[in-house]
Design an enzyme around this catalytic site. Structure first.
Site, PDB file in Angstrom:
ATOM      1  N   GLU A  98       1.021-104.024 -77.798  1.00 17.48           N
ATOM      2  CA  GLU A  98       1.338-103.414 -76.532  1.00 17.48           C
ATOM      3  C   GLU A  98       1.482-101.973 -76.686  1.00 17.48           C
ATOM      4  OE1 GLU A  98       3.424-104.638 -78.432  1.00 17.48           O
ATOM      5  OE2 GLU A  98       5.484-103.598 -78.402  1.00 17.48           O
TER       6      GLU A  98
ATOM      7  N   HIS B  17       2.730-103.845 -83.176  1.00 19.11           N
ATOM      8  CA  HIS B  17       2.718-103.678 -81.857  1.00 19.11           C
ATOM      9  C   HIS B  17       1.460-103.634 -80.990  1.00 19.11           C
ATOM     10  CE1 HIS B  17       7.296-103.387 -81.629  1.00 19.11           C
ATOM     11  NE2 HIS B  17       7.087-102.850 -82.807  1.00 19.11           N
TER      12      HIS B  17
ATOM     13  N   CYS C  61       7.310-108.018 -83.358  1.00 18.96           N
ATOM     14  CA  CYS C  61       8.192-107.475 -84.148  1.00 18.96           C
ATOM     15  C   CYS C  61       9.843-108.127 -84.163  1.00 18.96           C
ATOM     16  CB  CYS C  61       8.467-105.965 -83.513  1.00 18.96           C
ATOM     17  SG  CYS C  61       9.210-104.885 -84.666  1.00 18.96           S
TER      18      CYS C  61
END
Lengths: 223, 734
Positions: free
Chosen positions: A202, A200, A86
């Site tokens: 994660e 994302h 990002c």
């Protein structure tokens, strides 16, 4: 594996990134941007998501001047692995570690949602645990994720296997949330040691939160 | 003082209040001192009209750590973890300047929470706009306000890295001239590491940290204590400008500071800026304080003492440190590139002494400013409209076909999915969000450290509050608790944001008093105390007040985050049960409003025992793993709730409701829910043990079809309306 997560003023995904990499068994150290040193045993540097310096001028335009960045650039140029997520992806574009530039989302406003992605190329470490054509469901959350690069360059990116993920719908058909050219969501450099993506991974590591498709992505770095 | 009358008028002080000031001061105040009194005694800061009624709220329970009176309320959520939360209004600024008004509302409530030592982990908001659907000037302006407010909330929360996970948004003509923007933040802290807004210990340094002070927001607290009219549309300069990046740095610096034992107390500078933070911090201990205003970091040159005291520049905190630790504190803030200056110290004088380049420019006794702040017992009078509208009933009008009514109601902005709004908010950062906006009913996050989950829901039905200010407020408490219970969490405590019209109007004051009584009764009966809150009065434009709007946000705890119950259908071919009793209740209903264009009737019966049984059944059935999903029934009744569950779950359903009157599928009787059941036998047994009526009304199906009695729809067409209608409405001008 030793993962170093760089923390800039305005970074807000460093704790999530640490949590995710620890979950897959890596050891993680946070490094503040005012330092110009990376630990000697660093295997992977992650530039995490957030709003470095508020993104007031242009996303990631200021963070490239932080002391840590010159060290990260040297690390990458000597073959070290770097992952930008990002805002971190935007930093990689600003520092020219990856080609192209980021524009405001086509519909101009911020978009936060789960988004399907299609694996375009897995001949690299990051997506080595996935197959070409796999469909992933990973959160996106950004206001400036509209990737742009010239037509000449884009052909080269595909030829050199640098386009790794494209946005799509759940069946793999075209669906472009932000206007990115060729629906590109993730790319790497020609040497395949620097990776950048807007989604994302994660955030997609546990089924209770909606998806664990990010695990296989991050695990690619373990080998 | 020359022109005393004019000075008092422009500072919104009455003659009685001035006499009191003379008594407190023992002399004539200077202009700076008058400005300080004016701010501290504004409605916004002093709660002078509302205090009388707020004092009756239930605020205690074994799990309550801190009730009202601090920056935010605190409850124990187990395993040594505390949830710190509060809701606050930013209505007036948001109407004048939607983007900055809403953004700074979020910034303010975030500071209220992290000043107590908690890392903010969830935001919600409660938004009320006027009519957005028409093609006239009003609707166009309202759509502009929606877009501005949403962008402002999003940009602030997103930059802060705090997920905005839920909230509510509805539309009513009464908000055409006065929208409501209420922001909620919840943070987590360790139960033994809570910080308070306290300054004490003679000689302890008073430290200013955060952004520099500018002239923005001057007199904001006084502005927020007035009604709107044509005259004050030029108030834009009183709206503060937000800098979420500065706040993010402030958050990280404060959280770093809290790891050490360097400070006595800390408070954010919200309404009335440095004035209220300093007076409140000193007031809590009865101390005095000196402050050297020329040492306050300034954004521009030439600012005067009163501007430093009254500025509402954002992203600032006042700290009382332990003597000797000044440098340690300053070091942390400098690491984060923030301003930090020692500007004064705690004294034993009992007075607030302000200096400007060494000269004492104000000297005010601290305690009396708080203790002798005016408390009004304003006249109340039951509004005349109430008896008139109570008579309205659906039987006064020609019957409408159920299918026609459904098609009308289901496409309303109040009903349809509002992901156009929620997708502008990062709802997933911090990787704890289990249920967010769009997944129906409460929102939920897990607590990584304990494996528990917190559910929260913000609710209020303004139409109910218009037809019955007492019952409507109680219903808001019940609904927010019900939503929380539907996720399997046990409701624990509320924060509130009481939005009403002009308190100087006895009928409005009556509405406010009744609202407070309603909240008090409901919170007591449901054992969910009030731990924090905010009052916003003067929500009127040119004499036209809003509907009473007491927004209630309930927080609950689920002992197992993995058992957070969804609210949309999960499987095909499973039985659907209705819990609770349905009567022909159309008072304040969406049906009455949209089909017959009336807001009236009488509210459904409130039965707290029934409500508690409903909560108990769903919580316990979920604990025993008997359910797939649960959703409460509210606006639009059973059929609208079922349709939402099918759309969001992407699963068809067929139900037969067997109502006495066919139209009762739109009834809004309280204390009801729909559940998709995994184990019918055990579920029915549990229901009979608890003593609440449950009834099988149908099944989820593999068909792409939605059926409820004589209403039916193709599921994909229904989904198209549900998921796209709102963006079509809101984006029509751009």
């Amino acid at each position: 594996m030793k993962v170093v997560v760089a923390v800039f003023p305005g970074t807000n995904c460093e704790i999530d990134t640490k949590y995710a990499f620890e979950k897959i068994g890596a050891s993680v150290e946070l490094v503040f941007h005012k330092s110009d040193k990376l630990p000697n045993d660093t295997d992977l540097v992650v530039l995490p998501g957030g709003f470095s310096y508020g993104d007031y001028l242009r996303s990631a335009a200021i963070s490239k001047f932080s002391p840590i960045m010159s060290t990260v650039i040297k690390f990458a140029n000597s073959g070290g692995r770097v992952l930008g997520i990002c805002n971190g992806f935007q930093m990689l574009l600003e520092t020219k570690l990856l080609p192209g530039a980021m524009k405001r989302n086509q519909k101009t406003h911020f978009i936060s949602k789960y988004q399907h992605l299609k694996v375009i190329n897995n001949n690299n470490q990051f997506l080595s645990k996935l197959k070409v054509g796999d469909i992933l469901n990973i959160p996106i959350a950004h206001g400036e994720g509209n990737f742009f690069i010239s037509d000449d360059e884009i052909k080269k990116l595909y030829d050199k296997e640098q386009v790794l993920l494209e946005y799509c719908d759940e069946l793999g058909n075209e669906e472009n949330p932000n206007g990115s050219i060729s629906s590109i969501a993730c790319l790497c450099n020609a040497k395949k040691n620097v990776f950048g993506l807007m989604p994302h991974p994660e955030r997609a590591i546990e089924a209770i939160l909606g998806s664990n498709d990010g695990v296989k992505m991050l695990e690619g770095f373990l080998e | 003082m020359e022109n005393l009358e004019e000075v008092l008028k422009s500072h919104k002080l009455t003659n009685d209040e001035y006499q009191n000031i003379l008594k407190i001061m023992g002399r004539e105040p200077n202009l700076l001192e008058i400005k300080i009194f004016s701010s501290m005694w504004s409605e916004h800061c002093s709660y002078k009209s509302s205090k009388k009624y707020l004092n009756g709220f239930p605020t205690k329970a074994p799990w309550v750590i801190q009730g009202p009176g601090e920056n935010a309320g605190v409850i124990d959520v187990g395993d040594g973890i505390a949830a710190v939360f509060k809701m606050e209004s930013h209505n007036h600024p948001s109407f004048i300047e939607p983007y900055q008004g809403a953004a700074t509302g979020v910034g303010g409530i975030l500071r209220d929470v992290f000043t107590m030592g908690a890392r903010p982990v969830a935001n919600m908001n409660s938004l009320r706009f006027g009519n957005i659907v028409n093609n006239d000037k009003i609707s166009k302006h309202q759509r502009y306000l929606v877009r501005g407010v949403v962008a402002g909330i999003g940009d602030y929360g997103n930059c802060m890295g705090v997920p905005t996970i839920g909230g509510e948004c509805s539309f009513e003509e009464c908000y055409n001239g006065n929208i409501l923007v209420n922001a909620f933040t919840l943070g987590l802290a360790k139960t033994d590491e809570i910080f308070y807004g306290l300054a004490e210990g003679i000689g302890n340094p008073v430290i200013y940290v955060g952004s520099k002070t500018g002239r923005d927001g001057l007199g904001g607290a006084v502005m927020a204590s007035d009604s709107f009219s044509e005259e004050n549309k030029s108030l834009r300069p009183t709206v503060q400008v937000g800098d979420p990046f500065a706040e993010k740095l402030l958050l990280e610096a404060c959280l770093e500071l809290f790891k050490y034992d360097y400070i006595v107390g800390i408070q954010d500078m919200g309404a009335a800026g440095l004035t209220s933070s300093s007076f409140e911090m000193a007031g809590r201990s009865g101390s005095g304080m000196t402050m050297h205003l020329d040492r306050v970091p300034a954004r521009e040159e030439g600012m005067e003492p009163f501007e430093f005291m009254l500025s509402e520049s954002q992203e600032r905190m006042l700290i009382c440190a332990k003597s000797g630790y000044e440098e340690k504190v300053l070091e942390i803030f400098r690491k984060w590139d923030l301003d930090a200056e020692v500007i004064g110290e705690v004294t034993n004088s009992g007075n607030m002494e302000l200096f400007w380049h060494g000269e004492r420019v104000a000297d005010i006794p601290v305690l009396p400013v708080g203790e002798e702040a005016p408390i009004y017992d304003r006249p109340v009078k039951k509004p005349t409209y109430l008896d008139e509208i109570a008579k309205i009933s659906i039987d006064d009008f020609e019957k409408v076909d159920n299918q026609e009514a459904f098609d009308n109601l289901f496409a309303r902005p109040e009903v349809v999915d509002k992901s156009w709004i929620s997708e502008q908010y990062d709802s997933m950062v911090q990787t704890n969000t289990i249920k967010n906006s769009g997944s129906l009913d409460a929102s939920a996050i897990r607590i990584k450290e304990s494996g528990k989950a917190l559910s929260m829901s913000s609710d209020c039905n303004p139409r109910y509050n218009y037809i019955d200010p007492f019952g409507g407020a109680a219903a808001a408490v019940m609904e927010s608790g019900r939503n929380v219970a539907m996720s399997g969490a046990r409701p624990k405590a509320i924060t509130d944001c009481l939005n009403y019209g002009n308190p100087e109007n006895p009928e409005i004051m009556w509405q406010f008093a009744q609202g407070c009584y309603g909240i008090k009764e409901a919170c007591k009966a449901l054992n969910t105390p009030v731990v924090s809150g905010n009052v916003s009065l003067y929500n009127e434009t040119d004499g036209e007040g809003i509907y009473p709007t007491p927004a209630i946000a309930m927080v609950g705890v689920n002992d197992d985050a993995n058992k957070t119950l969804p609210s949309a259908f999960q499987n095909e071919n499973s039985p659907i049960y209705l819990i609770g009793e349905t009567k022909s209740d159309f008072g304040g209903s969406l049906y009455l409003k949209k089909v017959y264009k009336k807001v009236g009737g009488i509210l459904p019966k409130i039965d707290y025992e029934q409500e508690l049984k409903l909560w108990e059944l769903v919580i316990e059935a979920n604990r025993q793993d008997l359910l797939y999903c649960a959703k409460d029934i509210n606006v639009g009744g059973l059929v609208i709730a079922l349709a939402k569950m099918s759309c969001v779950g992407d699963i068809g359903s067929t139900c037969r409701a067997n109502m006495k009157d066919g139209r009762d599928i739109f009834s809004e009787s309280f204390s009801r829910a729909i559940v998709e059941v995994k184990d019918e036998k055990s579920f029915k047994k549990l229901a009979s043990k608890i003593g609440i009526k449950v009834e099988k009304i149908g099944n989820t199906t593999p068909k792409r079809e939605f059926v409820c009695d004589d209403v039916s729809a193709d599921l994909d067409e229904l989904k198209d309306i549900y998921f796209h209608k709102f963006s079509q409405i809101i984006e029509q001008d751009i």
